[in-house]
Scaffold this motif. Sequence first.
Motif, PDB file in Angstrom:
ATOM      1  N   SER A 129       0.827  -1.202   0.000  1.00 49.59           N
ATOM      2  CA  SER A 129       0.000   0.000   0.000  1.00 49.59           C
ATOM      3  C   SER A 129       0.865   1.257   0.000  1.00 49.59           C
ATOM      4  O   SER A 129       0.594   2.217  -0.743  1.00 49.59           O
ATOM      5  N   GLU A 130       1.902   1.258   0.822  1.00 47.29           N
ATOM      6  CA  GLU A 130       2.792   2.419   0.876  1.00 47.29           C
ATOM      7  C   GLU A 130       3.466   2.644  -0.481  1.00 47.29           C
ATOM      8  O   GLU A 130       3.623   3.785  -0.931  1.00 47.29           O
ATOM      9  N   ARG A 133       1.146   4.197  -3.005  1.00 53.19           N
ATOM     10  CA  ARG A 133       0.905   5.615  -2.777  1.00 53.19           C
ATOM     11  C   ARG A 133       2.142   6.479  -3.050  1.00 53.19           C
ATOM     12  O   ARG A 133       2.008   7.696  -3.186  1.00 53.19           O
ATOM     13  N   ALA A 134       3.306   5.853  -3.086  1.00 53.17           N
ATOM     14  CA  ALA A 134       4.545   6.589  -3.386  1.00 53.17           C
ATOM     15  C   ALA A 134       5.441   5.712  -4.264  1.00 53.17           C
ATOM     16  O   ALA A 134       6.515   5.286  -3.852  1.00 53.17           O
ATOM     17  N   ASN A 468      -0.247  14.388   8.580  1.00 52.68           N
ATOM     18  CA  ASN A 468       0.766  14.597   7.548  1.00 52.68           C
ATOM     19  C   ASN A 468       1.334  16.012   7.614  1.00 52.68           C
ATOM     20  O   ASN A 468       0.992  16.803   8.503  1.00 52.68           O
ATOM     21  N   THR A 474      -3.762  11.137   8.866  1.00 57.12           N
ATOM     22  CA  THR A 474      -3.330  10.196   7.841  1.00 57.12           C
ATOM     23  C   THR A 474      -3.077   8.821   8.446  1.00 57.12           C
ATOM     24  O   THR A 474      -2.754   8.704   9.635  1.00 57.12           O
ATOM     25  N   THR A 476      -1.254   6.771   6.259  1.00 53.89           N
ATOM     26  CA  THR A 476      -0.136   6.415   5.393  1.00 53.89           C
ATOM     27  C   THR A 476       1.152   6.710   6.136  1.00 53.89           C
ATOM     28  O   THR A 476       1.433   7.863   6.480  1.00 53.89           O
ATOM     29  N   ARG A 479       3.482   9.364   4.931  1.00 54.16           N
ATOM     30  CA  ARG A 479       2.994  10.752   5.013  1.00 54.16           C
ATOM     31  C   ARG A 479       2.944  11.257   6.450  1.00 54.16           C
ATOM     32  O   ARG A 479       2.658  12.420   6.710  1.00 54.16           O
ATOM     33  N   ASP A 553      -8.581   2.191   5.575  1.00 56.67           N
ATOM     34  CA  ASP A 553      -7.776   3.083   4.748  1.00 56.67           C
ATOM     35  C   ASP A 553      -6.894   2.288   3.793  1.00 56.67           C
ATOM     36  O   ASP A 553      -6.796   2.608   2.609  1.00 56.67           O
ATOM     37  N   ASP A 557      -6.544   0.705  -1.499  1.00 53.34           N
ATOM     38  CA  ASP A 557      -5.545   0.449  -2.539  1.00 53.34           C
ATOM     39  C   ASP A 557      -5.776  -0.926  -3.147  1.00 53.34           C
ATOM     40  O   ASP A 557      -6.367  -1.806  -2.519  1.00 53.34           O
TER      41      ASP A 557
END
Length: 588
Positions: A129-130, A133-134, A468, A474, A476, A479, A553, A557
Amino acid sequence: MHAVKISGLQSLFGILLLMVLLAGCATAGNDPVPLITTPQTDSGEVVASVQPTDVNDFGQDGVPARNPVQNTLMSNFVTDDFLGAGTCQMCHANLFDQGGVDVSITTDWRSTMMANASRDPIWQAKVSSEIARAPDLQTVIEEKCSTCHQPMAKTQALVDGSQVAIFGDGFNNPNHMLHQAGMDGVSCALCHQIQDENLGKEESFSGGFEIDASTNPPTRPMYGPYETPFGMPMQNHTGFMPVFGEHTNQAELCATCHTLFTPYVDAEGNILGEFPEQTPYIEWKNSAFGNSATTCQNCHMPVAQGGVTISLMPGNLPPREPFFKHFFVGGNAFILAMLSDWGADLGVGADPVHFDATIARVKEQIGQRSASLSVQDLALKEGQLTAQLQITPFTGHKLPSGIPTRRVWVHVSVVDSKGNLVFESGRINPDGSISGNAADMDATSYEPHYDLITNTDQVQIYEAIMTNSDGEVTYTLMRAATYVKDNRLLPNGTEKTTLPEDVAVHGEALQDLNFVGGGDLITYQIDVSDAKGPFTFRAELLYEPLSYRFIQDMLTDETAEIEQFAGYYGETYKQPLQVAVIAPVEVK
């Protein structure tokens, strides 16, 4: 961080492994019967690790069919600098304390979160997932996360000068030459090779441990807690020489991975700094425990009864004490149940019997040795029921500690003389959410810390909430810039106003005079004027390792690892563990 590659160990291990297997065959069938029945493989047989099945191997209607493992065999992989726990198993299984209790090292270890650090489905899913997102930071994320979840593979890759990767063609790929090293998690040959270099210092945190990859066998050091070890059998069979290492009994050894700082980025993906994701060691250092003889090992590796003969070879070794049982007991019974139920899918090296034993230890740790709950000044006056609850943590770090997915909360209920519910705060729902918790209803919100609770939509939750770089809540990790709320219960001896920023209290708890090192006092004022007494007051302290909002959350993804975890999560019973309880009290 790590020394240069050694030479010739691979070929020596190949020869010595044959000796191990032959010796294992010679001793099989002569072992005493353990207190808890364990698979036949505990006699010392070792083979390659089980390979996980396809992540899309679901049963009817897309629901994953439970696929536990029976009589699994432990990994016996060999790399230049590491070997599988199956090799250690031959000598360090079938061990008993003076009370006749089975304290076999590999038997206890194999069903822990340490052993399954790499197979852990939530870790796999969250890392994916991380990255989703990046994506530009995939290399950074995989290098950071593999350091402590796939430490042998990561370390070996660094020594070899090869690429460090988890997904794709990385360590998770069965065809990767370091796949088995990666899947063996935090194993014997990792922890016992860590040197006493910079331990407890900042440079050792976040996986900054030192491994000697330059000393050749048979004098390659393997550190243990006992002086004057008898080294010949281990040297002959593995190429490692047992060496006394006082640091193996110290909290600073655990701190190398259990003090974790992760990089965080802004909305454009620019790295801005580091975030204190997990800090139990620093929390411990700033408590009364940090100035005592109580270390991580005392609570998470309880001492066996009397002396233990720590190896089956040679046969005349004297007992050693204290012997720290390799329980590595924590608080994640939820994922342990998942690993047990879908063990074949996940390639675990333990069966449900092993996991049942580890889960029972977790429940005992959480339910008997984590905190107490007591009621003070319980009274009924002019239609108002007032109760003060005192929570006293026993832990040497914050409760809960570690990754900010965990939460402890208070569940209170009041019923009238007819059994009708008059008031309830903190009820758990079947989907894992907490009734009245703002975060579970709204991803942008969170429940504040309370000193006084008067309504059913107020819930006292001890947790860490991240924000964040833009000040938004957040989930994440990449973040996460700071904590907007951290009211996790402080260990005894902690002075909250002088804590270092990395372990500071955040939010309303900082101003709450009843929230101190060693506990919290909460007042409940409940309007019962429309009901008829006498009333029955109930309260309990509950814990879960994965908060509802954190999971929801992540599930937004789309990766293969998240799809796999989602299937398991949907089928796993979401019942929190009870930390402490107050017996029902009648109030007139």
